[in-house]
Motif scaffolding. Structure first.
Motif, PDB file in Angstrom:
ATOM      1  N   MET A   1      24.363  67.790  69.184  1.00 58.09           N
ATOM      2  CA  MET A   1      24.234  66.344  69.007  1.00 58.09           C
ATOM      3  C   MET A   1      25.229  65.859  67.966  1.00 58.09           C
ATOM      4  N   ALA A   2      25.718  64.635  68.151  1.00 54.47           N
ATOM      5  CA  ALA A   2      26.681  64.070  67.217  1.00 54.47           C
ATOM      6  C   ALA A   2      26.006  63.772  65.886  1.00 54.47           C
ATOM      7  N   LYS A   3      26.769  63.918  64.830  1.00 51.01           N
ATOM      8  CA  LYS A   3      26.269  63.615  63.491  1.00 51.01           C
ATOM      9  C   LYS A   3      26.538  62.150  63.193  1.00 51.01           C
ATOM     10  N   HIS A   4      25.540  61.458  62.631  1.00 53.42           N
ATOM     11  CA  HIS A   4      25.659  60.026  62.355  1.00 53.42           C
ATOM     12  C   HIS A   4      25.281  59.720  60.919  1.00 53.42           C
ATOM     13  N   LEU A   5      25.876  58.660  60.396  1.00 50.15           N
ATOM     14  CA  LEU A   5      25.497  58.108  59.103  1.00 50.15           C
ATOM     15  C   LEU A   5      24.939  56.714  59.351  1.00 50.15           C
ATOM     16  N   VAL A   6      23.656  56.538  59.066  1.00 46.22           N
ATOM     17  CA  VAL A   6      22.960  55.280  59.326  1.00 46.22           C
ATOM     18  C   VAL A   6      22.485  54.704  57.993  1.00 46.22           C
ATOM     19  N   LEU A   7      22.708  53.413  57.802  1.00 38.75           N
ATOM     20  CA  LEU A   7      22.302  52.721  56.586  1.00 38.75           C
ATOM     21  C   LEU A   7      21.187  51.740  56.905  1.00 38.75           C
ATOM     22  N   VAL A   8      20.214  51.645  56.005  1.00 37.06           N
ATOM     23  CA  VAL A   8      19.135  50.672  56.160  1.00 37.06           C
ATOM     24  C   VAL A   8      19.304  49.619  55.075  1.00 37.06           C
ATOM     25  N   ALA A   9      19.467  48.368  55.484  1.00 33.27           N
ATOM     26  CA  ALA A   9      19.688  47.265  54.556  1.00 33.27           C
ATOM     27  C   ALA A   9      18.576  46.235  54.710  1.00 33.27           C
ATOM     28  N   GLY A  10      18.397  45.417  53.678  1.00 30.02           N
ATOM     29  CA  GLY A  10      17.420  44.355  53.784  1.00 30.02           C
ATOM     30  C   GLY A  10      16.873  43.932  52.446  1.00 30.02           C
ATOM     31  N   ASN A  11      16.279  42.780  52.433  1.00 31.44           N
ATOM     32  CA  ASN A  11      15.739  42.179  51.223  1.00 31.44           C
ATOM     33  C   ASN A  11      14.616  43.043  50.634  1.00 31.44           C
TER      34      ASN A  11
ATOM     35  N   PHE B   1      24.259  52.351  39.752  1.00 37.47           N
ATOM     36  CA  PHE B   1      23.923  52.347  41.176  1.00 37.47           C
ATOM     37  C   PHE B   1      25.151  52.684  42.030  1.00 37.47           C
ATOM     38  N   LEU B   2      26.310  52.190  41.622  1.00 39.23           N
ATOM     39  CA  LEU B   2      27.536  52.463  42.375  1.00 39.23           C
ATOM     40  C   LEU B   2      27.806  53.965  42.425  1.00 39.23           C
ATOM     41  N   GLY B   3      27.715  54.621  41.279  1.00 40.10           N
ATOM     42  CA  GLY B   3      27.936  56.061  41.249  1.00 40.10           C
ATOM     43  C   GLY B   3      26.856  56.834  41.983  1.00 40.10           C
ATOM     44  N   HIS B   4      25.615  56.398  41.823  1.00 43.08           N
ATOM     45  CA  HIS B   4      24.494  57.061  42.489  1.00 43.08           C
ATOM     46  C   HIS B   4      24.637  56.997  44.011  1.00 43.08           C
ATOM     47  N   ARG B   5      24.957  55.826  44.526  1.00 38.77           N
ATOM     48  CA  ARG B   5      25.056  55.689  45.980  1.00 38.77           C
ATOM     49  C   ARG B   5      26.294  56.410  46.528  1.00 38.77           C
ATOM     50  N   ALA B   6      27.393  56.384  45.784  1.00 39.21           N
ATOM     51  CA  ALA B   6      28.585  57.113  46.236  1.00 39.21           C
ATOM     52  C   ALA B   6      28.282  58.605  46.336  1.00 39.21           C
ATOM     53  N   ASP B   7      27.555  59.148  45.357  1.00 41.12           N
ATOM     54  CA  ASP B   7      27.148  60.550  45.427  1.00 41.12           C
ATOM     55  C   ASP B   7      26.298  60.810  46.666  1.00 41.12           C
ATOM     56  N   GLN B   8      25.396  59.876  46.981  1.00 45.05           N
ATOM     57  CA  GLN B   8      24.555  60.023  48.170  1.00 45.05           C
ATOM     58  C   GLN B   8      25.397  60.090  49.440  1.00 45.05           C
ATOM     59  N   TYR B   9      26.366  59.191  49.554  1.00 43.18           N
ATOM     60  CA  TYR B   9      27.209  59.164  50.749  1.00 43.18           C
ATOM     61  C   TYR B   9      27.945  60.491  50.905  1.00 43.18           C
ATOM     62  N   LEU B  10      28.481  61.010  49.801  1.00 43.80           N
ATOM     63  CA  LEU B  10      29.233  62.256  49.867  1.00 43.80           C
ATOM     64  C   LEU B  10      28.311  63.429  50.188  1.00 43.80           C
ATOM     65  N   GLU B  11      27.108  63.439  49.608  1.00 42.48           N
ATOM     66  CA  GLU B  11      26.149  64.496  49.918  1.00 42.48           C
ATOM     67  C   GLU B  11      25.742  64.432  51.388  1.00 42.48           C
ATOM     68  N   ALA B  12      25.517  63.232  51.884  1.00 49.62           N
ATOM     69  CA  ALA B  12      25.157  63.064  53.291  1.00 49.62           C
ATOM     70  C   ALA B  12      26.273  63.546  54.208  1.00 49.62           C
ATOM     71  N   SER B  13      27.511  63.293  53.824  1.00 50.08           N
ATOM     72  CA  SER B  13      28.641  63.696  54.668  1.00 50.08           C
ATOM     73  C   SER B  13      28.806  65.214  54.705  1.00 50.08           C
TER      74      SER B  13
ATOM     75  N   VAL C   1      34.394  52.528  47.462  1.00 51.38           N
ATOM     76  CA  VAL C   1      34.000  52.486  48.878  1.00 51.38           C
ATOM     77  C   VAL C   1      35.154  52.844  49.807  1.00 51.38           C
ATOM     78  N   ASN C   2      36.384  52.626  49.360  1.00 47.57           N
ATOM     79  CA  ASN C   2      37.532  52.994  50.197  1.00 47.57           C
ATOM     80  C   ASN C   2      37.643  54.499  50.393  1.00 47.57           C
ATOM     81  N   GLY C   3      36.984  55.277  49.521  1.00 45.22           N
ATOM     82  CA  GLY C   3      37.015  56.720  49.659  1.00 45.22           C
ATOM     83  C   GLY C   3      35.785  57.310  50.321  1.00 45.22           C
ATOM     84  N   LEU C   4      34.904  56.456  50.820  1.00 46.92           N
ATOM     85  CA  LEU C   4      33.666  56.932  51.429  1.00 46.92           C
ATOM     86  C   LEU C   4      33.746  56.902  52.953  1.00 46.92           C
ATOM     87  N   PRO C   5      32.965  57.762  53.619  1.00 47.04           N
ATOM     88  CA  PRO C   5      32.940  57.734  55.092  1.00 47.04           C
ATOM     89  C   PRO C   5      32.349  56.429  55.605  1.00 47.04           C
ATOM     90  N   ARG C   6      32.872  55.957  56.722  1.00 44.87           N
ATOM     91  CA  ARG C   6      32.357  54.735  57.323  1.00 44.87           C
ATOM     92  C   ARG C   6      31.014  55.029  57.999  1.00 44.87           C
TER      93      ARG C   6
END
Length: 214
Positions: free
Chosen positions: A1-11, A60-72, A117-122
């Motif tokens: 199965m293909a690997k996906h990166l899914v984001l959940v956004a909302g108020n 938060f910026l550093g925390h989320r960037a770490d998450q994206y890289l760990e997820a990738s 964000v320019n260095g993170l996976p889409r």
């Protein structure tokens, strides 16, 4: 199965954490959550927002960037509770709008945000959870988090307007909008089934209507 990166956004109160938990458990995906209990700036921020807004946003910026890289790096698909893009386009903007983040700090933060964000996976999919402000307020009251006692309907409405503007120009990946006012994917398996099917169809490239009712 293909690997996906899914984001959940909302108020605030839209159901992001609950959906992230349920999707991760149902599909066996890697899950990432917003740093709250281990956040070293939150208590200072709520005590003096003007003094600590910049520090909190950078954390938060550093925390989320770490998450994206760990997820990738993980072999599984991943779903993240709140996106790094909301930090800048919704919350830092709101802090600036309300006078809690000065112009100099806001511009410095935005420059750093763009570099990061320019260095993170889409992402492959953004799930936008939406609910009326009265529903959000009711959920916030029921979960009774001390840090959320100062949240007002006016603040949620401001965030809602920023979400509309941001998503109107968002083009990094497909967006699936889910109205959560009448959905309870925490307690109704058929509601979760419906959401999972829409997500899988969207990731498969199928034409999928936004989920606006049960």
């Amino acid at each position: 199965m293909a690997k996906h990166l899914v984001l959940v956004a909302g108020n605030i109160g839209a159901g992001k954490t609950t959906l992230t938990e349920r999707i991760g458990a149902r599909l066996g995906w890697w899950t990432g959550y917003e740093s709250v209990t281990d956040n070293p700036y939150l208590s200072d921020f709520y005590g003096d927002m003007h003094a600590w807004s910049f520090h909190l946003q950078v954390f938060f910026l550093g925390h989320r960037a770490d998450q994206y890289l760990e997820a990738s790096r993980d072999s599984r698909s991943a779903i993240l509770d709140r996106s790094i893009y909301e930090d800048a386009h919704i919350f830092a903007r709101a802090l600036h709008h309300m006078g809690n983040l000065g112009e100099r700090d806001y511009l410095a933060y935005r420059r750093l945000f763009e570099v990061v964000v320019n260095g993170l996976p889409r992402p492959d999919l953004l799930i936008y959870l939406k609910a009326p402000v009265p529903v959000l307020m009711d959920r916030i009251r029921k979960r009774a988090r001390n840090m959320e006692t100062g949240i007002t309907p006016d603040y949620l409405s401001l965030l809602d307007s920023f979400y509309s503007e941001w998503l109107g120009a968002f083009d990094l990946c497909p967006v699936l909008t889910i109205q959560t006012g009448d959905l309870d994917f925490a307690h109704h398996p058929d509601h979760l089934d419906l959401v999972v099917q829409r997500i899988q169809d969207k990731l498969a490239g199928k034409e999928v209507m936004d989920l606006t009712q049960k």
